[in-house]
Design a protein around this motif. Sequence first.
Motif, PDB file in Angstrom:
ATOM      1  N   LEU A 716       0.832  -1.213   0.000  1.00 60.57           N
ATOM      2  CA  LEU A 716       0.000   0.000   0.000  1.00 60.57           C
ATOM      3  C   LEU A 716       0.860   1.255   0.000  1.00 60.57           C
ATOM      4  O   LEU A 716       0.597   2.206  -0.760  1.00 60.57           O
ATOM      5  CB  LEU A 716      -0.921   0.004   1.226  1.00 60.57           C
ATOM      6  N   LYS A 717       1.896   1.279   0.811  1.00 59.57           N
ATOM      7  CA  LYS A 717       2.742   2.477   0.911  1.00 59.57           C
ATOM      8  C   LYS A 717       3.535   2.704  -0.374  1.00 59.57           C
ATOM      9  O   LYS A 717       3.795   3.844  -0.755  1.00 59.57           O
ATOM     10  CB  LYS A 717       3.674   2.362   2.122  1.00 59.57           C
ATOM     11  N   ASP A 719       2.360   1.896  -3.336  1.00 55.34           N
ATOM     12  CA  ASP A 719       1.362   2.438  -4.264  1.00 55.34           C
ATOM     13  C   ASP A 719       1.072   3.906  -3.970  1.00 55.34           C
ATOM     14  O   ASP A 719       0.951   4.727  -4.900  1.00 55.34           O
ATOM     15  CB  ASP A 719       0.078   1.612  -4.162  1.00 55.34           C
ATOM     16  N   GLN A 720       0.969   4.251  -2.704  1.00 52.59           N
ATOM     17  CA  GLN A 720       0.741   5.648  -2.332  1.00 52.59           C
ATOM     18  C   GLN A 720       1.910   6.529  -2.751  1.00 52.59           C
ATOM     19  O   GLN A 720       1.716   7.666  -3.197  1.00 52.59           O
ATOM     20  CB  GLN A 720       0.508   5.759  -0.820  1.00 52.59           C
TER      21      GLN A 720
END
Length: 777
Positions: A716-717, A719-720
Amino acid sequence: MQKFEGFFEYYYDDKTDKIYLVVDKFDQEFLYVNSLAAGVGSNDIGLDRNQLGNSRVVKFERRGPKILLVEPNYAYRAISDNADEQNAVRDAFAQSVLWGFTLVTEEEGKVLVDASDFFLNDAHDVTGRLKSMSQGNYSLDKSRSAFYLPKTKNFPKNSEVEVTLTFTGTPSGRYIRSVVPTPSNVTVRQHHSFVELPDNNFEPRKYDPRAGYFGISYYDYATPINENIEKRFISKHRLQKKDPNAAVSEAVKPIIYYLDRGTPEPIRSALLDGARWWDQAFEAAGYKDAFQVKLLPEDADPMDVRYNVINWVHRSTRGWSYGSSVTDPRTGEIIKGHVLLGSLRVRQDFLIAEGLLAPYEDGKTVPKEMQEMALARLRQLSAHEVGHTLGLAHSYSSSAEGLASVMDYPHPLAEIKDGKIDLSNAYDDKIGAWDKVSIAYGYQDFPNNVNEEEALDQIIQKSFAAGLTFLSDQDARPRGGAHPYAHLWDNGKNAADELERVLEVRKIAIKNFGEKNIRDHEPYAKLEEVLVPIYFFHRYQTEAAVKLIGGLNYRYALRGDGQLITEMVDPQAQKAGLQALLSTLSAENLALPEKLIAMIPPRPISYDRTREVINIRTGLTFDPLGAAESAANMTLQLLFHPARAQRLVEYHSRNSDQPGLGQVIDQVITSTWKKSHNNGYEGEIERTVDDMVLVNLMGLAVDKDASEQVKAIAYLKIDQLKNWLQSRLNSQQGDAQKAHYTFAIRKIEQFQDDPEKFELVKPLDPPAGSPIGMGCD
């Protein structure tokens, strides 16, 4: 034949180079020890001069014309007067027959066997070690092997045989090529000892995980069902007071250690002094002159098990020192303490002093404090390794408790005085408070009217009241470690504060670094060797500080002893630790002065790039960005370790005040990728650090040891970060930053297409590190 009278009588035939052994002790147990008398000389291979091998209780049994050397299985026993019960356990578990001898002749209950093949066998498994270290496939060549008579001796209680063995094969590793004159022929000497076992008067002492000892354990199948079947005892020398009722008494027989005669001055005096520190602990336990250290007698053999020996060992590279023992596996009694001290250890401390002090004002004069620092470390090292041979394990909470134990790994304490680096207190000069507790637990001789179990527990309880604790190897290791106080090579009670202080010391040393760090007529390229321990001076304190993140404070608590059991590290302490770690990633700390970079040329002929210098991506030239890459990756690998990441997930789920993995990653990205970047050299360092952040996040997202949730958060990080980069791409000024963002976006997209098949960039490794002086140390 030449006759050797002693514990086991034997004969040497110089016409055939054979030894014939007289076996007159059947079914009588003794100790068989094999060792390496003359080694290979490479720390990496690990086959050192005077290295102990296996020590086993054995006995001779006769089966018709065959004489078997049998090793009983002492891991499983029945401590009982019932012979049938003892036999039931003995027959339930396998024994080991180590060798079968063929009878040559016999008379009056004695048999003569040809023991040549037994002694000329690779008992130390040199071939296995060379193969496991990928140095080549070798085999023993008996045509180039023979008995070594100068060290083949016999004594009333021990028989010693030494052999020269040659192993032939095809070398495949660089370590073996670097130390053997003809690497296809490796010749060493192996030593065999048959030793009379001690009498039955030794009193084993109960093992306590809080006391700081190694030990033995076995399963006693005669134990009542309501008691623990596994029995544990500490390893210790036999030591008794002449008068157990006296507050201070001489020993019935003191413990005496002997120093290798091959040790030169002033090292010899330093090692003698350091080893003698242990008498301070024995005095505190009520003994007088019970621990002594002397120079090995000229006619003594260091492999003779009657001598506790401190050996001075030469290798081609710096490496670990060791403290090991020959121990009676039946009781835990230490029969021989055996220390191996690597001779290049002292030179690394000298190198560290060169880097910190820039001492060569006139290019020639060597300041006295440099040698004194190196010798001070040798005193500590001598005490440390002797401590292992007294039965003591590493004690890694010492640095947080005022240097309470020499069984810790000490980092040189460099202080700042009047803006200059001072090494006058680099190492301690005495035995520690915890060491006195450990010796009292293991060696105190209690009067007959004292309840030993209660007295031993009282020793431990008093140590708690004094603020002393014991934590050992598994608690101190940095990569998966969680304890906030047990570390390798650290200083200070607070790991984060000490890291900030160490960075200040490092900053001063790098600012002053230049030609005064090498002597006249040395190549300027040698500045790089001196620079390495200074540029990475913070590496071990970084390992300590990272353990605050997702950390857990705990003790080896027993029910009812009042110790702390477990406690999550305070969130504010974790915050301070993370800030200190982020300081190690700043361009301010990773950049080198331009004048220094310009002073380090490519290596001259015959001065090869070794693992003691910085790994580079620039061909021949010094690589300051490569140095920054390896230093930044060092921090990030520790921070994003899957075990640490999992604890962050778990602890945050149990207590929302605890930092979560996502929060830590966000803070790292904010302090690197999202921070405004400088121009020029510092800007390139910042982009290098950014890359290391992304590489380590990707590594965490696919790490086979990471949990699904850890992988999910890391993914997730990533992708962010991609989305943030895309939103900022067009606003970047200059091709360097645009290229940085564009390539990162592309890498993330490729990673997201198939994370498992994406080929991660392998960052540059830092130069060789532990042991400082390149533990155990």
